[in-house]
Design an enzyme around this catalytic site. Structure first.
Site, mmCIF file in Angstrom:
data_model
loop_
_atom_site.group_PDB
_atom_site.id
_atom_site.type_symbol
_atom_site.label_atom_id
_atom_site.label_comp_id
_atom_site.label_asym_id
_atom_site.label_seq_id
_atom_site.Cartn_x
_atom_site.Cartn_y
_atom_site.Cartn_z
ATOM 1 N N TYR A 274 0.857 -1.183 0.000
ATOM 2 C CA TYR A 274 0.000 0.000 0.000
ATOM 3 C C TYR A 274 0.896 1.237 0.000
ATOM 4 O O TYR A 274 1.484 1.593 1.001
ATOM 5 C CB TYR A 274 -0.914 -0.039 1.225
ATOM 6 C CG TYR A 274 -1.864 1.143 1.409
ATOM 7 C CD1 TYR A 274 -1.998 2.152 0.467
ATOM 8 C CD2 TYR A 274 -2.659 1.211 2.541
ATOM 9 C CE1 TYR A 274 -2.877 3.204 0.648
ATOM 10 C CE2 TYR A 274 -3.543 2.272 2.738
ATOM 11 C CZ TYR A 274 -3.652 3.261 1.795
ATOM 12 O OH TYR A 274 -4.528 4.299 1.984
ATOM 13 N N LYS B 59 -1.160 -1.229 -4.223
ATOM 14 C CA LYS B 59 -2.253 -0.257 -4.201
ATOM 15 C C LYS B 59 -1.567 1.086 -4.364
ATOM 16 O O LYS B 59 -0.843 1.531 -3.474
ATOM 17 C CB LYS B 59 -3.010 -0.318 -2.878
ATOM 18 C CG LYS B 59 -4.047 0.763 -2.684
ATOM 19 C CD LYS B 59 -4.646 0.623 -1.292
ATOM 20 C CE LYS B 59 -5.747 1.609 -0.993
ATOM 21 N NZ LYS B 59 -5.406 3.001 -1.251
ATOM 22 N N GLU C 132 -10.643 10.304 -8.029
ATOM 23 C CA GLU C 132 -10.817 11.457 -8.913
ATOM 24 C C GLU C 132 -9.937 11.360 -10.159
ATOM 25 O O GLU C 132 -10.059 12.169 -11.070
ATOM 26 C CB GLU C 132 -10.576 12.775 -8.153
ATOM 27 C CG GLU C 132 -9.282 12.893 -7.355
ATOM 28 C CD GLU C 132 -9.347 12.229 -5.977
ATOM 29 O OE1 GLU C 132 -9.677 11.019 -5.934
ATOM 30 O OE2 GLU C 132 -9.034 12.886 -4.979
ATOM 31 N N SER D 225 -12.537 5.143 -1.614
ATOM 32 C CA SER D 225 -13.508 5.430 -0.552
ATOM 33 C C SER D 225 -14.865 5.815 -1.136
ATOM 34 O O SER D 225 -15.905 5.441 -0.609
ATOM 35 C CB SER D 225 -12.991 6.570 0.316
ATOM 36 O OG SER D 225 -12.850 7.746 -0.467
#
Ligand code: HMN
Length: 290
Positions: A134, A162, A189, A205
């Site tokens: 991550y 990730k 985004e 999220s």
């Protein structure tokens, strides 16, 4: 395979910071049944993981697996500054049947690359499970280079990354160098940019509330329908811009609450929305049909 769109699962708390277990189950079901996601990323930033204790983290892993069963893929984020805790959580999630582990790069102290590598290899060795690195430099201050990713990938159990960064040059280099590794992008985004950069999926999220638009963006971009994908990304970013302005986690929870889900509060010291914020959420929900 672990490809696809994952929600970074939100966790509902009461005012004292206890987990609302039935609400957590509702959020899992919302993600599977309404948002149509392929998997969940559990106990990441969006799960307020760095604000809760070990027992709470275990309880979240347990409830989510119990609710989701084998319907979707489950990735357990177990990264912590206490490596013993990471190992304990990793063993726990593995014994529950989690498909893979993920661990944030260790932060706060300026760890050397050797120390970071030790951390990943120790978790893998103790759990035997697959590992997704991550990488979120904006929050951790840890910027791994392509050579360092390569060194981490020498352990075959490191199956992917990730990637929560806006460095599309590095992303392109990683994609070209490691065509068989899993890359899941982390900025909702910039999903369209990530999709055309060849990622295998994404973790976000906002997919807890906007999973269907994300699916369209990802699939259209992969098919080469860039303009259509961009139209939906524009609308999505109108939503994300407002969510970020209000405060990401309390706003996402307020959207879920407006839909009748017991999404609870954020955990202190994160602040709840005030009444003005809650009013804005109501108009967001109706305007974008969330
Ligand atoms: C997680 O661990 O839960 C994530 O980091 C998920 C994801 O990468 C999110 N990052 C953060 O919240 C820091 C994004 O979905 C992010 O919330 C979104 O792109 C809005 O900026």
């Amino acid at each position: 395979m672990m490809k696809g769109l994952y929600s970074a699962l939100l966790v509902p708390f009461d005012k004292e910071g206890n987990i609302l277990e039935s609400g957590l189950r509702q959020i899992v079901r919302q993600n599977i049944d309404v948002q149509g996601i392929d998997g969940l990323y559990i106990n990441g930033s969006s799960g307020e993981n760095f604000l809760i204790n070990t027992e709470q983290k275990k309880r979240v892993f347990e409830i989510v697996k119990d609710e989701a069963g084998d319907e979707i893929k489950l990735i357990a984020q177990v990264g912590a500054l206490d490596l013993n805790e990471s190992i304990e959580l990793g063993k726990f999630a593995t014994s529950l049947g989690y498909d893979a582990l993920s661990a944030v790069t260790p932060f706060y102290y300026p760890f050397s690359f050797e120390e970071i590598k030790y951390y990943y290899n120790a978790i893998i060795e103790a759990t035997g499970n697959d590992m997704i690195i991550y990488s979120i430099p904006a929050l951790t201050g840890v910027n791994l280079s392509i050579q360092q990713f390569e060194e981490l990938f020498e352990n075959e159990k490191v199956i992917g990354i990730k990637y929560t960064a806006a460095d599309f040059f590095l992303l392109e280099r990683i994609r070209k160098a490691f065509p068989d590794k899993l890359i899941l992008s982390g900025f909702d985004e910039m999903l369209i940019q990530a999709a055309i950069s060849g990622v295998d999926g994404a973790i976000g999220s906002t997919y807890n509330i906007n999973g269907q638009r994300a699916r369209k963006i990802f699939e259209l971009a992969k098919q080469g329908n860039i303009q259509e994908a961009y139209d939906i990304q524009h609308e999505t970013n109108d939503i994300i811009e407002q969510v970020l302005a209000l405060g990401i986690y309390p706003t996402l929870k307020a959207v879920l609450s407006a839909k009748g889900i017991e999404a609870g509060e954020v955990k202190r010291p994160l602040a709840p929305l005030d009444n003005e914020g809650l009013e804005k959420v109501k108009s967001l929900v109706s305007k974008y049909n969330l």
